[in-house]
Design an enzyme around this catalytic site. Structure first.
Site, PDB file in Angstrom:
ATOM      1  CD  GLU A   1      70.338  19.441  42.057  1.00  0.00           C
ATOM      2  OE1 GLU A   1      70.540  20.659  42.230  1.00  0.00           O
ATOM      3  OE2 GLU A   1      69.379  18.813  42.562  1.00  0.00           O
TER       4      GLU A   1
ATOM      5  CD  GLU B   1      72.068  26.509  41.939  1.00  0.00           C
ATOM      6  OE1 GLU B   1      70.869  26.335  42.163  1.00  0.00           O
ATOM      7  OE2 GLU B   1      72.943  26.546  42.834  1.00  0.00           O
TER       8      GLU B   1
ATOM      9  CG  ASP C   1      73.137  21.974  41.068  1.00  0.00           C
ATOM     10  OD1 ASP C   1      72.372  21.351  40.331  1.00  0.00           O
ATOM     11  OD2 ASP C   1      73.032  21.990  42.307  1.00  0.00           O
TER      12      ASP C   1
END
Length: 333
Positions: free
Chosen positions: A111, A115, A113
């Site tokens: 992953e 955010e 990210d």
């Protein structure tokens, strides 16, 4: 003498400005319509695609959040979108722009990210970046930052460059974080094909002050706007997981240089020193010894230590005050 210094600094500023412009232009790739690269993922009634397929609104209300995902899976590439975040009271709301293969590798997923963490009225949105490789979710590599602008007032550009040797996060073409693959990281560096996702969802349990402030649906719907979609990567066959273009993706003709220029390094260092509020590399509560890939900046260490002497100082509570370890599932500064 004053005139000399003015001319000197003006020329220096002009050089930095022009160098920055050249650097930014090297990352210009075709913008694609939404329906050419993406499909709705969930919350269809909260996902609105404009008629020209250039702009998408994702919203969160009491019934559901919403999201979309890329048609293809990619091994390396440059992925970006312009995003405008919800305004007013946004505590507990998370907008995410990220790469993941959790649907294909349930126990050892990768992953990368971006955010965006909402906040109470009068407090700014925060950005969190993170990576996982090979299911290494027990090792947090989070960083969090403030911004030099209000991301709810207008669209801003957020980008991820992912190669086999490094990952760079950009905000409005300014690199804010560079992660270099090291031998010590092993499989913790994301290395398997991933899908690009964008979502908005209710993260009341952790997103704002460790869950102290929940999503207040009195202010719903919370609407995030996405546009300027770039999916410039090496698409991988979803069944065979093979590709013939991986080598070409490392050339300057197909991807921007993965090298951070001298000017970009200055801009990145300045951003981090001014706006970073959390980094796992400096967290002495979580890690008594920084992870091997960490490069410690003494100025950053001192700035964070003053900001939070428990987390970034000696890692011990003082004078009986209660402090809580902070992670992705906990409070954001």
């Amino acid at each position: 003498m004053g005139t000399f210094f003015f001319i000197f600094f003006f020329r220096s500023f002009l050089f930095l400005l022009l160098s920055s412009s050249v650097s930014s232009s090297s990352r210009v790739f075709p913008i694609i319509p939404f329906d050419e690269g993406y499909s709705p993922l969930f919350g269809d009634h909260n996902l609105i695609i404009h008629s020209d397929s250039q702009t998408v609104h994702l919203s969160l209300d009491e019934s559901s959040g919403s999201g979309f995902a890329s048609h293809d899976i990619y091994l390396h590439g440059y992925f970006s979108a312009s995003i405008k975040l919800p305004s007013d009271y946004t505590a507990g709301v998370v907008v995410a722009f990220y790469l993941s293969n959790g649907d294909m590798y349930e126990k050892n997923h990768d992953e990368i990210d971006f955010e965006f963490l909402g906040n109470i009225r009068g407090k700014d949105w925060r950005i969190q970046t993170n990576i996982y490789g090979n299911g290494s979710t027990n090792i947090g590599r989070e960083e969090r930052y403030g911004l030099w602008f209000d991301p709810s007032e207008d669209v801003h550009h957020y980008s991820i460059l992912w190669t086999d040797s490094k990952i760079i996060f950009y905000v409005d073409e300014v690199p804010i974080r560079e992660i270099k693959r090291t031998e010590s990281m092993g499989g913790d560096f994301p290395s398997k094909p991933m899908t690009l996702y964008s979502t908005i969802w209710d993260a009341s349990t952790w997103a704002t002050n460790g869950g102290k402030y929940k999503v207040n649906y009195k202010y719903a719907p919370f609407v995030a706007e996405f546009s300027d979609f770039v999916l410039h990567g090496c698409a991988v066959d979803p069944i065979e997981h093979v590709t013939n273009c991986d080598n070409s993706l490392q050339t300057s003709e197909t991807l921007p240089s993965s090298d951070v220029t001298h000017v970009e390094k200055i801009r990145m260092d300045n951003f981090r020193l001014k706006h970073m509020t959390y980094s796992y590399c400096y967290d002495k509560t979580r890690y008594k010894v920084p992870l091997p890939e960490c490069v410690i900046d003494s100025r950053q260490a001192e700035k964070l230590r003053k900001f939070d002497p428990v987390t970034f100082g000696n890692g011990r509570h003082r004078r009986g005050k209660r402090h809580h370890h902070i992670s992705k599932e906990a409070a954001s500064f």
